[in-house]
Design a protein around this motif. Sequence first.
Motif, mmCIF file in Angstrom:
data_model
loop_
_atom_site.group_PDB
_atom_site.id
_atom_site.type_symbol
_atom_site.label_atom_id
_atom_site.label_comp_id
_atom_site.label_asym_id
_atom_site.label_seq_id
_atom_site.Cartn_x
_atom_site.Cartn_y
_atom_site.Cartn_z
ATOM 1 N N CYS A 63 28.617 -64.466 19.642
ATOM 2 C CA CYS A 63 28.523 -62.998 19.782
ATOM 3 C C CYS A 63 27.494 -62.772 18.550
ATOM 4 C CB CYS A 63 29.682 -62.378 19.588
ATOM 5 S SG CYS A 63 29.631 -60.672 19.412
ATOM 6 N N PHE A 76 26.524 -60.017 17.321
ATOM 7 C CA PHE A 76 26.992 -59.047 16.230
ATOM 8 C C PHE A 76 28.132 -59.630 15.312
ATOM 9 C CE2 PHE A 76 25.488 -55.134 18.810
ATOM 10 C CZ PHE A 76 24.285 -55.461 18.403
ATOM 11 N N CYS A 77 28.970 -60.772 15.842
ATOM 12 C CA CYS A 77 30.081 -61.340 15.096
ATOM 13 C C CYS A 77 29.233 -62.231 14.159
ATOM 14 C CB CYS A 77 30.851 -62.184 15.826
ATOM 15 S SG CYS A 77 32.032 -61.273 16.715
ATOM 16 N N HIS A 131 35.782 -58.404 16.520
ATOM 17 C CA HIS A 131 35.064 -58.465 17.898
ATOM 18 C C HIS A 131 35.773 -57.365 18.918
ATOM 19 C CE1 HIS A 131 32.510 -60.179 21.150
ATOM 20 N NE2 HIS A 131 33.552 -59.793 21.889
ATOM 21 N N HIS A 170 29.776 -56.284 22.253
ATOM 22 C CA HIS A 170 30.707 -56.061 20.983
ATOM 23 C C HIS A 170 30.387 -54.595 20.739
ATOM 24 C CE1 HIS A 170 31.633 -57.575 16.741
ATOM 25 N NE2 HIS A 170 31.747 -56.162 16.650
#
Length: 309
Positions: free
Chosen positions: A166, A168-169, A210, A261
């Motif tokens: 992910c 954004f993670c 998340h 996300h």
Amino acid sequence: WYHSLDNFRNGYLPKHWDAARGPWSEAHARELFRSVLQGYLLSLRAMIQVGHRVISEAVILPATRDLYLDSLTGVRVFLFGVRCPLPIAQERERQRADRHKGVPIELDVPEFDLVHSHGPYDAEVDSSVTPLEDAVAIFSAALSSTPAAFGRMRAEQTAAEFARACIFCEVVEQTRPAHVIYETPATVAFLDQLRQPHDPAHVLVIPKAHVENIYAVDDALGAELFAAHALVARAVKRAFGPEGITTWSSNEPGANQEVPHFHLHVYPRRFGVPYPPVITKPETPVADDVLAQSADRLRRAITDLRSGT
Ligand SMILES: [Zn+2]
């Protein structure tokens, strides 16, 4: 009770399948195929739920595996494999009388090798070498065991989804560079790397955890997110003096959510500047020094706002 997927496909007249011969056909046809497949699987589920013992015959491809897993959740499923070498499958396909306009489906496609790629079965035969009676005996015997293959397929799918990176993670974990302008215990705000308007201050505010979309945002997180969101909007207004600011979130693919996300947008607007922005693919990231300058201005504005100056 037995139905094959072909019974359901044949519910549409041949003209609907002219360009659509299966999951490896053109995009619009794939959609029809996919929705027929989904209806088929949910019908099987309904029959099982009212007590029928159902035999289904269909091809599980990586592209449709999720439909099988979702449609048959909570149902006891034995997965039996019937395979044969490509030349024999092609010969059998040529013998079939029920194909559209008598044209056999092309089986010599990359997907042929994927049909059995989902892992082990509860029992399996090669129909080119195993006589029918032996195959029946093998499958009958397997029915007295506990089914495991479908559960294994589900576990693998879940693990794969989890492992899929992910982006954004990665920003939260600082393994992906981003121009972060603000952070709270549960949120972080950073500049969008792609779509920057006239004032390059398009900011995303996300939860550090998340959380896929707005449906999973609880009250405490919602309060923290929105407070950060509003502060960022004030900072954009202060630093860039746009004539307006548009904010939004997109949730689920049906709303064009691109990163699964949750993220809130802050987007500065000017009279006469078109909105929404025209997106041409592939997109080019905005120059790093442009974003760095914007981030500096926004960080200063946030510091000023928080100190009340
Ligand atoms: Zn994430």
